[in-house]
Design a protein around this motif. Structure first.
Motif, PDB file in Angstrom:
ATOM      1  N   UNK A   1      69.089  -7.516 -40.466  1.00 28.10           N
ATOM      2  CA  UNK A   1      70.463  -7.597 -39.972  1.00 28.10           C
ATOM      3  C   UNK A   1      70.841  -6.296 -39.254  1.00 28.10           C
ATOM      4  N   UNK A   2      71.882  -6.370 -38.448  1.00 29.56           N
ATOM      5  CA  UNK A   2      72.302  -5.202 -37.678  1.00 29.56           C
ATOM      6  C   UNK A   2      73.336  -4.354 -38.423  1.00 29.56           C
ATOM      7  N   UNK A   3      73.829  -4.860 -39.554  1.00 36.08           N
ATOM      8  CA  UNK A   3      74.768  -4.095 -40.388  1.00 36.08           C
ATOM      9  C   UNK A   3      74.317  -4.170 -41.840  1.00 36.08           C
ATOM     10  N   UNK A   4      74.745  -3.195 -42.598  1.00 35.76           N
ATOM     11  CA  UNK A   4      74.445  -3.170 -44.022  1.00 35.76           C
ATOM     12  C   UNK A   4      75.723  -2.773 -44.761  1.00 35.76           C
ATOM     13  N   UNK A   5      75.987  -3.425 -45.879  1.00 36.34           N
ATOM     14  CA  UNK A   5      77.148  -3.099 -46.700  1.00 36.34           C
ATOM     15  C   UNK A   5      76.666  -2.240 -47.860  1.00 36.34           C
ATOM     16  N   UNK A   6      77.345  -1.114 -48.045  1.00 34.08           N
ATOM     17  CA  UNK A   6      76.959  -0.174 -49.091  1.00 34.08           C
ATOM     18  C   UNK A   6      78.141   0.003 -50.036  1.00 34.08           C
ATOM     19  N   UNK A   7      77.892  -0.099 -51.323  1.00 33.48           N
ATOM     20  CA  UNK A   7      78.951   0.149 -52.305  1.00 33.48           C
ATOM     21  C   UNK A   7      78.398   1.036 -53.409  1.00 33.48           C
ATOM     22  N   UNK A   8      79.318   1.820 -53.982  1.00 34.46           N
ATOM     23  CA  UNK A   8      78.942   2.761 -55.026  1.00 34.46           C
ATOM     24  C   UNK A   8      80.072   3.746 -55.209  1.00 34.46           C
ATOM     25  N   UNK A   9      79.761   4.844 -55.850  1.00 31.74           N
ATOM     26  CA  UNK A   9      80.773   5.874 -56.098  1.00 31.74           C
ATOM     27  C   UNK A   9      81.317   6.366 -54.759  1.00 31.74           C
ATOM     28  N   UNK A  10      82.647   6.467 -54.669  1.00 30.60           N
ATOM     29  CA  UNK A  10      83.272   6.848 -53.398  1.00 30.60           C
ATOM     30  C   UNK A  10      82.809   8.215 -52.919  1.00 30.60           C
ATOM     31  N   UNK A  11      82.538   9.150 -53.812  1.00 33.54           N
ATOM     32  CA  UNK A  11      82.093  10.485 -53.391  1.00 33.54           C
ATOM     33  C   UNK A  11      80.728  10.418 -52.710  1.00 33.54           C
ATOM     34  N   UNK A  12      79.887   9.487 -53.124  1.00 30.97           N
ATOM     35  CA  UNK A  12      78.563   9.329 -52.507  1.00 30.97           C
ATOM     36  C   UNK A  12      78.696   8.558 -51.195  1.00 30.97           C
ATOM     37  N   UNK A  13      79.418   7.449 -51.206  1.00 36.44           N
ATOM     38  CA  UNK A  13      79.571   6.616 -50.014  1.00 36.44           C
ATOM     39  C   UNK A  13      80.260   7.390 -48.894  1.00 36.44           C
ATOM     40  N   UNK A  14      81.254   8.209 -49.222  1.00 38.42           N
ATOM     41  CA  UNK A  14      81.970   8.988 -48.200  1.00 38.42           C
ATOM     42  C   UNK A  14      81.083  10.031 -47.528  1.00 38.42           C
ATOM     43  N   UNK A  15      80.013  10.438 -48.201  1.00 43.42           N
ATOM     44  CA  UNK A  15      79.106  11.436 -47.634  1.00 43.42           C
ATOM     45  C   UNK A  15      78.074  10.840 -46.686  1.00 43.42           C
ATOM     46  N   UNK A  16      78.006   9.509 -46.606  1.00 45.91           N
ATOM     47  CA  UNK A  16      77.017   8.877 -45.731  1.00 45.91           C
ATOM     48  C   UNK A  16      77.481   9.028 -44.275  1.00 45.91           C
TER      49      UNK A  16
END
Length: 187
Positions: free
Chosen positions: A3-18
């Protein structure tokens, strides 16, 4: 890429650093098209890898296809046509690039050793001043070959007056060499 997109979920501090999500596949040395999968990698703004261990991803790999073609650097051959104005001659031909990089199918590209610009593209008929020609290189490429380097080249044709003169040599400046034994030579 699928797919051309990926959904990522997890701790907001980790996800915000991506800062970057990528799928990398090394194509060095390949000479054929690719149809494969690659793992998804996550990076922060400094380029450091972010672990996916504590994250949930909608997919951990992507399927991709890529057309791989060979590239090759070849010399650019330049010749002029026509005659400059009476009393003038072509002194030098130069371009802003002596070589160009082309790309294409391995069978086609392996048979190409140079790209020759037809002489009629650099017609100097009747010219008495140096001239710059601007040429679109795509116009001179064989079918199924594309250009990797700049698409335009500037070619400078230096035209200068012909010089004539007379040089007088004293007989002492002329020497006979390789005269066989027996015959004689006089200068």
């Amino acid at each position: 890429i699928t797919p051309s997109t990926v959904t990522i979920s997890g701790a907001s501090t980790v996800v915000e650093n991506i800062a970057l999500v990528s799928a990398v596949y090394d194509v060095s040395g390949l000479n054929h098209d690719i149809d494969d999968t690659a793992a998804i990698m996550l990076y922060d703004s400094s380029g450091n890898t972010i672990s996916t261990d504590n994250l949930s991803l909608s997919t951990r790999q992507v399927h991709y296809t890529a057309d791989v073609s060979l590239s090759k650097e070849v010399p650019l051959i330049l010749t002029t046509s026509g005659k400059p104005a009476a009393g003038y001659k072509v002194n030098q031909i130069s371009s802003d690039s002596d070589t160009i990089t082309i790309s294409g199918d391995s069978e086609v590209i392996s048979s190409i050793s140079e790209i020759a610009i037809p002489s009629d593209a650099l017609n100097v008929e009747g010219l008495s001043d140096s001239t710059t020609f601007r040429l679109w290189l795509e116009d001179y490429l064989p079918d199924n070959i594309s250009l990797v380097s700049d698409s335009m080249v500037s070619v400078r044709v230096e035209i200068e007056p012909e010089a004539t003169g007379t040089v007088t040599l004293p007989s002492s400046a002329v020497t006979a060499v390789n005269v066989p034994d027996g015959p004689s030579a006089q200068v």
